[in-house]
Design a protein around this motif. Sequence first.
Motif, PDB file in Angstrom:
ATOM      1  N   ALA A   1       0.865  -1.124   0.081  1.00  0.00           N
ATOM      2  CA  ALA A   1      -0.115   0.013  -0.047  1.00  0.00           C
ATOM      3  C   ALA A   1       0.808   1.409   0.063  1.00  0.00           C
ATOM      4  O   ALA A   1       0.614   2.267  -0.543  1.00  0.00           O
ATOM      5  N   TYR A   2       1.942   1.283   0.873  1.00  0.00           N
ATOM      6  CA  TYR A   2       2.606   2.533   0.896  1.00  0.00           C
ATOM      7  C   TYR A   2       4.021   2.188   0.110  1.00  0.00           C
ATOM      8  O   TYR A   2       4.838   3.145   0.066  1.00  0.00           O
ATOM      9  N   SER A   3       4.263   1.210  -0.458  1.00  0.00           N
ATOM     10  CA  SER A   3       5.784   0.884  -1.407  1.00  0.00           C
ATOM     11  C   SER A   3       6.828   1.357  -0.648  1.00  0.00           C
ATOM     12  O   SER A   3       7.512   2.111  -0.839  1.00  0.00           O
TER      13      SER A   3
END
Length: 131
Positions: free
Chosen positions: A46-48
């Motif tokens: 999701a936040y890489s």
Amino acid sequence: MTLFENTVKLRGFLVKDSASPPSDGVTDDAFAVLFLATMSGTWNIAYSEWIPRTTCHRIVCPGPYFCGFTRGMKRGEYVEVEGELYVYDYERPVVVEGERFTAERFRCEVRALQVRRLERPPMVVDTGEND
């Protein structure tokens, strides 16, 4: 092929100096203890971003040979340990709102079969600049 296998191989840095008995206190049932840190992690999609996790392992090194070999190992040394995983239960007293209970806890440790000192790897520092 063996039906069962219980082997662990860890490579990492010592968290603190080795705990081994003094040379005049070494007996056949003596042991030394090492605390070894390893790193792993997970990728957060999701936040890489990579979320690192450091784990500290308790290594029990049984016998007079290991007591002598590990004596003098210092915090920050790079080592590799091969051994067997031991898990055991113990009861611990717990007090909740004045009432006494016993809680079952478990502890994991590695019983060393082989310990090797390794050459410290070169540290790579990411400065964030592309050359």
